[in-house]
Design an enzyme around this catalytic site. Structure first.
Site, PDB file in Angstrom:
ATOM      1  N   GLU A 143      -6.716 -33.825  -0.414  1.00 47.79           N
ATOM      2  CA  GLU A 143      -5.538 -34.065  -1.262  1.00 47.79           C
ATOM      3  C   GLU A 143      -5.172 -32.787  -2.016  1.00 47.79           C
ATOM      4  O   GLU A 143      -5.993 -31.870  -2.103  1.00 47.79           O
ATOM      5  CB  GLU A 143      -5.853 -35.203  -2.253  1.00 47.79           C
ATOM      6  N   ARG A 148     -10.379 -31.948 -21.303  1.00 43.41           N
ATOM      7  CA  ARG A 148     -11.634 -31.562 -20.683  1.00 43.41           C
ATOM      8  C   ARG A 148     -12.628 -31.006 -21.701  1.00 43.41           C
ATOM      9  O   ARG A 148     -13.807 -31.299 -21.653  1.00 43.41           O
ATOM     10  CB  ARG A 148     -11.345 -30.500 -19.618  1.00 43.41           C
ATOM     11  N   CYS A 207      27.750  -5.032 -26.363  1.00 44.18           N
ATOM     12  CA  CYS A 207      27.706  -5.919 -25.198  1.00 44.18           C
ATOM     13  C   CYS A 207      28.009  -5.117 -23.930  1.00 44.18           C
ATOM     14  O   CYS A 207      29.034  -4.431 -23.871  1.00 44.18           O
ATOM     15  CB  CYS A 207      28.728  -7.040 -25.363  1.00 44.18           C
ATOM     16  N   CYS A 260      34.415 -12.921 -24.163  1.00 40.81           N
ATOM     17  CA  CYS A 260      33.735 -11.879 -23.387  1.00 40.81           C
ATOM     18  C   CYS A 260      33.709 -12.273 -21.905  1.00 40.81           C
ATOM     19  O   CYS A 260      33.273 -13.380 -21.566  1.00 40.81           O
ATOM     20  CB  CYS A 260      32.310 -11.729 -23.933  1.00 40.81           C
ATOM     21  N   LYS A 292      -8.514 -22.792  -2.118  1.00 43.74           N
ATOM     22  CA  LYS A 292      -7.479 -22.165  -2.934  1.00 43.74           C
ATOM     23  C   LYS A 292      -6.453 -21.452  -2.058  1.00 43.74           C
ATOM     24  O   LYS A 292      -6.816 -20.686  -1.175  1.00 43.74           O
ATOM     25  CB  LYS A 292      -8.120 -21.142  -3.887  1.00 43.74           C
ATOM     26  N   TYR A 296      21.177 -47.402 -19.128  1.00 46.34           N
ATOM     27  CA  TYR A 296      21.798 -48.247 -20.142  1.00 46.34           C
ATOM     28  C   TYR A 296      21.160 -49.640 -20.151  1.00 46.34           C
ATOM     29  O   TYR A 296      20.796 -50.174 -21.195  1.00 46.34           O
ATOM     30  CB  TYR A 296      23.295 -48.316 -19.845  1.00 46.34           C
ATOM     31  N   GLU A 297      20.996 -50.190 -18.941  1.00 40.58           N
ATOM     32  CA  GLU A 297      20.405 -51.529 -18.855  1.00 40.58           C
ATOM     33  C   GLU A 297      18.939 -51.516 -19.293  1.00 40.58           C
ATOM     34  O   GLU A 297      18.465 -52.421 -19.963  1.00 40.58           O
ATOM     35  CB  GLU A 297      20.541 -52.069 -17.427  1.00 40.58           C
ATOM     36  N   TYR A 298      18.251 -50.445 -18.903  1.00 42.02           N
ATOM     37  CA  TYR A 298      16.846 -50.326 -19.310  1.00 42.02           C
ATOM     38  C   TYR A 298      16.750 -50.309 -20.844  1.00 42.02           C
ATOM     39  O   TYR A 298      15.947 -51.017 -21.438  1.00 42.02           O
ATOM     40  CB  TYR A 298      16.228 -49.057 -18.720  1.00 42.02           C
ATOM     41  N   LEU A 319     -14.826 -27.339  -9.801  1.00 44.67           N
ATOM     42  CA  LEU A 319     -15.003 -27.444  -8.355  1.00 44.67           C
ATOM     43  C   LEU A 319     -15.419 -26.081  -7.830  1.00 44.67           C
ATOM     44  O   LEU A 319     -15.007 -25.046  -8.357  1.00 44.67           O
ATOM     45  CB  LEU A 319     -13.687 -27.842  -7.694  1.00 44.67           C
ATOM     46  N   TYR A 361      -6.910 -38.746  -9.839  1.00 44.09           N
ATOM     47  CA  TYR A 361      -7.453 -38.420  -8.517  1.00 44.09           C
ATOM     48  C   TYR A 361      -8.952 -38.646  -8.348  1.00 44.09           C
ATOM     49  O   TYR A 361      -9.513 -38.277  -7.328  1.00 44.09           O
ATOM     50  CB  TYR A 361      -7.123 -36.976  -8.148  1.00 44.09           C
ATOM     51  N   CYS A 413      31.700  -6.602 -22.670  1.00 37.84           N
ATOM     52  CA  CYS A 413      32.961  -6.429 -23.394  1.00 37.84           C
ATOM     53  C   CYS A 413      32.900  -5.346 -24.475  1.00 37.84           C
ATOM     54  O   CYS A 413      33.914  -5.019 -25.074  1.00 37.84           O
ATOM     55  CB  CYS A 413      33.401  -7.747 -24.009  1.00 37.84           C
ATOM     56  N   GLU A 448      -4.781 -35.301 -14.015  1.00 36.65           N
ATOM     57  CA  GLU A 448      -4.172 -34.039 -14.422  1.00 36.65           C
ATOM     58  C   GLU A 448      -2.789 -34.325 -15.003  1.00 36.65           C
ATOM     59  O   GLU A 448      -2.009 -35.070 -14.406  1.00 36.65           O
ATOM     60  CB  GLU A 448      -4.034 -33.184 -13.144  1.00 36.65           C
ATOM     61  N   CYS A 494      26.107 -11.505 -27.951  1.00 34.90           N
ATOM     62  CA  CYS A 494      27.493 -11.050 -28.037  1.00 34.90           C
ATOM     63  C   CYS A 494      28.260 -12.242 -28.580  1.00 34.90           C
ATOM     64  O   CYS A 494      28.207 -13.326 -28.009  1.00 34.90           O
ATOM     65  CB  CYS A 494      27.992 -10.676 -26.638  1.00 34.90           C
ATOM     66  N   ASP A 500      -2.137 -28.326 -10.332  1.00 37.87           N
ATOM     67  CA  ASP A 500      -2.358 -27.225 -11.268  1.00 37.87           C
ATOM     68  C   ASP A 500      -1.772 -27.591 -12.626  1.00 37.87           C
ATOM     69  O   ASP A 500      -0.679 -27.178 -12.986  1.00 37.87           O
ATOM     70  CB  ASP A 500      -1.691 -25.961 -10.706  1.00 37.87           C
ATOM     71  N   LYS A 533      -4.550 -29.982  -4.859  1.00 37.10           N
ATOM     72  CA  LYS A 533      -5.216 -29.620  -6.117  1.00 37.10           C
ATOM     73  C   LYS A 533      -4.104 -29.347  -7.127  1.00 37.10           C
ATOM     74  O   LYS A 533      -3.405 -28.335  -7.037  1.00 37.10           O
ATOM     75  CB  LYS A 533      -6.084 -28.380  -5.917  1.00 37.10           C
TER      76      LYS A 533
HETATM   77  S1  IVH Z   1     -11.715 -33.832  -8.323  1.00 40.54           S
HETATM   78  C1  IVH Z   1     -16.048 -33.676 -10.069  1.00 40.54           C
HETATM   79  N1  IVH Z   1      -9.286 -33.657  -7.427  1.00 40.54           N
HETATM   80  O1  IVH Z   1      -9.336 -28.889 -10.623  1.00 40.54           O
HETATM   81  C2  IVH Z   1     -14.802 -33.225  -9.436  1.00 40.54           C
HETATM   82  N2  IVH Z   1      -9.899 -32.229  -9.218  1.00 40.54           N
HETATM   83  O2  IVH Z   1     -10.927 -26.443 -10.667  1.00 40.54           O
HETATM   84  C3  IVH Z   1     -13.656 -33.966  -9.972  1.00 40.54           C
HETATM   85  N3  IVH Z   1      -8.073 -30.807 -10.040  1.00 40.54           N
HETATM   86  O3  IVH Z   1     -11.683 -29.888 -12.999  1.00 40.54           O
HETATM   87  C4  IVH Z   1     -12.406 -33.240  -9.740  1.00 40.54           C
HETATM   88  N4  IVH Z   1      -6.557 -31.554  -8.635  1.00 40.54           N
HETATM   89  O4  IVH Z   1      -9.155 -30.591 -13.328  1.00 40.54           O
HETATM   90  C5  IVH Z   1     -10.175 -33.188  -8.305  1.00 40.54           C
HETATM   91  N5  IVH Z   1      -7.140 -33.666  -6.548  1.00 40.54           N
HETATM   92  C6  IVH Z   1      -8.035 -33.186  -7.427  1.00 40.54           C
HETATM   93  C7  IVH Z   1      -7.699 -32.200  -8.368  1.00 40.54           C
HETATM   94  C8  IVH Z   1      -8.674 -31.727  -9.246  1.00 40.54           C
HETATM   95  C9  IVH Z   1      -6.813 -30.728  -9.648  1.00 40.54           C
HETATM   96  C10 IVH Z   1      -8.655 -29.988 -11.141  1.00 40.54           C
HETATM   97  C11 IVH Z   1      -9.630 -30.704 -12.017  1.00 40.54           C
HETATM   98  C12 IVH Z   1     -10.912 -29.916 -11.850  1.00 40.54           C
HETATM   99  C13 IVH Z   1     -10.389 -28.583 -11.495  1.00 40.54           C
HETATM  100  C14 IVH Z   1     -11.415 -27.719 -10.844  1.00 40.54           C
END
Ligand code: IVH
Length: 702
Positions: free
Chosen positions: A138, A161, A442, A465, A348, A59-61, A108, A251, A445, A199, A460, A142, A140
């Site tokens: 770090e 991309r 149904c 029911c 992976k 609300y305040e925001y 990658l 990233y 019922c 991402e 239904c 999805d 990955k």
């Molecule tokens: S680095 C040149 N870091 O995975 C490499 N990519 O399968 C730059 N992705 O095209 C990418 N998490 O879209 C990087 N922590 C992460 C990522 C990441 C997801 C995606 C990215 C990349 C794809 C490759």
């Protein structure tokens, strides 16, 4: 990115802005305060969207935001491209222009086990001549890959991309994602122009809700959060994009130059982990908190394994880890193949898919009467969880995938996202598979089912029911609604069968003398349940509205409705047109809400809830008094009045009275013969200790 000191100042300013009256603002004052106001809003965006720890109410925001919008509409020449108001969805985009990335967006290379990772490390060591390499590891993410360009501290272009060389320009859609800053002080790091990769993601729980809503609306479902994110950033209407709850993680910095066009990567910007820290400090959402710098491949392997174990508890879908050489200077030596950089690799996680057989299909009735086909499977383990049934959503889904009883199917389970059928393995058919027949009546019922025009689901329409009643009670008690712990799905079903719970109001009429004697219940769990039910009476209004299970009314719409009224009864007076004037409510949703509040049975239910003591109103505005946000504890005897009376006064001025001393407490009021609370408060040190006179002065009484 914000020091404690600067946060304190921003909160101070927040309070001042909340008191400000726009009508009295002349241009000079507007010029003076507008940048401060934007800073304040950006700060609250950061607390909300990056930290997920807001310090003010919605609300305040909204009030702050409206203030900025009002000033800008009064003095439009004060609008800047990075003003928070500029995130407001722009017009529909018909085509997304093609744009060339500053550096190609490569893929990658993948690894699947320890040996693959050791091979990668060996190659890196050979090419660099190092004995041991420092890696940055770090998650990955999805989701859907994006590329962002900032120039002179401003977000100037965002793209998908595409084919890696050329992507589609989606700047306007990305501007509605609040975790992407519209401006960031890159200049304080001497960066003039920068390209960042990231991402777009949807948090798993939000994804689940989006799909649930799509089931309700008979829309095709998203297979997983990645598809949902990818589909959402390319929507033509930025307004729709804004509704999808998207977030963006960044990233990788792939290009950075100073004012003279000099490259900074591998020079001033030396390490990947430091770049991530810089992005974090600049207010971006990054893997900063979960990134680990590993010395050598053994530590990398250890960290990857750790994450494979805990991936389910992470709020975002991740399909592996990314291992990057941390020293950017080495990138050049290592170079690229046409497909991927040699300085990074993805590890992976094991795919969470398995094939199994459909044994049977049953039909479930939802709270709005929607009939959902559910396939019973030969139990199969997918990523550590045994899956024995899977929703087939609706008839269209079944027809599109041509699913039959007896089929062998590929099933995927993505995090806490419900498992789903990816495809039928047609090669495994024997000829004995049977088509799935939809029932005409149904299953609960027996009423004839109807399929409204343009919808994918059968329904239904008997609102009494039994299956629907049970599901409505389950929804009412669920975590996001009235959150009644102890009234789980199974318990609701049991109580319904026993005749103890026949409607939502019955929850507040339960006879605990009977419950204590039910098998599986004892004195203790009965008491816990009683308390949980009592507590639920004080939930905020929007939770009650959400809990009523009005079709199409999710949490967001429930909040919109709650903030448009004082008490729930006011909704009876809204026409369909009135409802459509509220944010994001279209005619379909408005009609459902209108019908709900013009149905005698529903109104009776609301009246009963009110009689039973359930809160049906918003807290009174005047409570936002001078003690707003302050917590009090009392110790000892007061001369002026009883504790109850003192509590009443504090609450009427917007403050809270707590029972115990903790860091949360702002004031301890000490009466005669104080107890141990006094010592405890002195020990904590941050609590202001005041006597009765000081307290009375504070509340304006003598
Ligand atoms: S680095 C040149 N870091 O995975 C490499 N990519 O399968 C730059 N992705 O095209 C990418 N998490 O879209 C990087 N922590 C992460 C990522 C990441 C997801 C995606 C990215 C990349 C794809 C490759």
């Amino acid at each position: 990115m914000y020091s404690e000191e600067s946060q304190r100042k921003l909160i101070e300013k927040t309070k001042e802005f909340l008191k400000l009256d726009i009508k009295s603002i002349d241009k000079k004052t507007a010029e003076k305060i507008i940048e401060d106001l934007r800073e304040v809003i950006r700060y609250h965006d950061w607390r909300y969207y990056i930290l997920a720890q807001p310090v003010i109410s919605d609300y305040e925001y909204d009030k702050l935001f409206k203030l900025l919008k009002d000033i800008e509409s009064k003095y439009p020449d004060l609008i800047t491209p990075d003003s928070p108001t500029q995130r407001v969805p722009s017009e529909i985009t018909k085509i997304f222009p093609q744009v060339k990335h500053l550096t190609p967006m490569l893929s990658l290379d993948n690894s699947y086990n320890e040996a693959d990772l050791r091979d990668f490390d060996r190659r890196v060591r050979e090419l660099t001549g190092l004995d041991k390499v420092e890696y940055s590891v770090e998650p990955k993410f999805d989701g859907a890959g994006i590329s962002l360009i900032y120039e002179k501290d401003l977000f100037v272009r965002g793209a998908t991309r595409g084919d890696g060389e050329v992507g589609e320009e989606i700047t306007n859609n990305l501007k509605v994602i609040k975790s992407i800053p519209l401006s960031a002080k890159f200049s304080s790091f001497d960066i003039y122009k920068v390209e960042i990769r990231g991402e777009v993601l949807i948090r798993k729980d939000i994804f689940k809700k989006i799909n649930e809503e799509r089931i309700q609306e008979g829309l095709p479902l998203f297979a997983n959060p990645r598809n949902a994110a990818a589909g959402s950033i390319r929507l033509q209407d930025p307004k729709e994009v804004a509704k999808r709850g998207l977030e963006a993680f960044v990233y990788q910095i792939t290009y950075a130059v100073d004012k003279n066009g000099e490259n900074l990567l591998g020079k001033k910007l030396k390490k990947h982990s430091e770049n991530i820290k810089m992005l974090h400090l600049l207010g971006f959402k990054t893997p900063y908190e979960v990134l680990k710098v590993c010395n050598g491949i053994d530590e990398v392997i250890e960290y990857c394994k750790e994450w494979e174990r805990k991936r389910d508890s992470y709020p975002y879908e991740i399909d592996g880890m990314v291992i990057k050489v941390n020293d950017i200077e080495l990138y050049e030596k290592l170079g690229f193949t046409s497909h991927h950089p040699r300085w990074a690799i993805a590890f992976k996680f094991k795919a969470r898919q398995a094939t199994t057989k459909i044994l049977n299909v049953v039909f479930q009735v939802g709270r709005t009467g929607a009939i959902t086909p559910v396939a019973k499977l030969q139990p199969v383990e997918i990523g550590g969880v045994v899956v024995s049934s899977v929703s087939l959503f609706n008839e269209d889904f079944i027809r599109e995938k041509d699913i039959r009883i007896g089929d062998t199917v590929l099933v995927e389970r993505a995090g806490d996202v419900i498992p789903y059928v990816v495809m039928v393995i047609k090669e495994a058919r024997t000829g004995n598979e049977k088509p799935i027949e939809f029932p005409k009546n149904c299953p609960s019922c027996g009423s004839p089912l109807v399929k409204p025009l343009g919808e994918a689901v059968y329904r239904c329409v008997n609102i009494n029911c039994p299956a629907q009643v049970v599901e409505r009670i389950i929804h009412f008690t669920s975590k996001d609604a009235m959150d009644i712990k102890g009234l789980s799905e199974a318990t609701v079903k049991k109580f319904y069968k026993l005749g103890l719970l026949k409607s939502i109001p019955d929850i507040y009429r339960l006879d605990f003398k009977i419950i204590k004697n039910i098998q599986g219940f004892g004195e203790k769990s009965a008491n816990n349940l009683k308390q949980a039910i009592e507590e639920s009476k004080n939930r905020p209004l929007y939770r009650l509205i959400y809990g009523l299970g009005i079709r199409y009314v999710g949490e967001v719409t429930a909040k919109t409705l709650a903030s448009a009224v004082n008490c729930i009864d006011d909704l009876k007076n809204f026409s369909i047109i009135d409802l459509m004037k509220l944010p994001d409510i279209g005619d379909k949703v408005a009609t459902e809400i209108y019908n709900f509040f013009h149905n005698d049975q529903n109104l009776k239910m609301i009246e009963q809830l009110k009689q039973l003591g359930v809160n049906v109103c918003n807290p009174k505005e005047e409570k936002k008094g001078k003690l707003s946000g302050l917590n009090f504890v009392f110790t000892g005897t007061l001369k002026c009045c009883s504790r109850e009376k003192a509590k009443e006064i504090v609450e009427s001025l917007g403050g809270n009275v707590l029972d115990t001393v903790s860091k949360k407490v702002h004031y301890l009021v000490v009466g005669e013969e104080p107890g141990s609370k006094l010592q405890k408060a002195q020990k904590i040190g941050t609590i202001k200790i005041i006597n009765e006179e000081e307290f009375l002065k504070m509340i304006g009484k003598t």
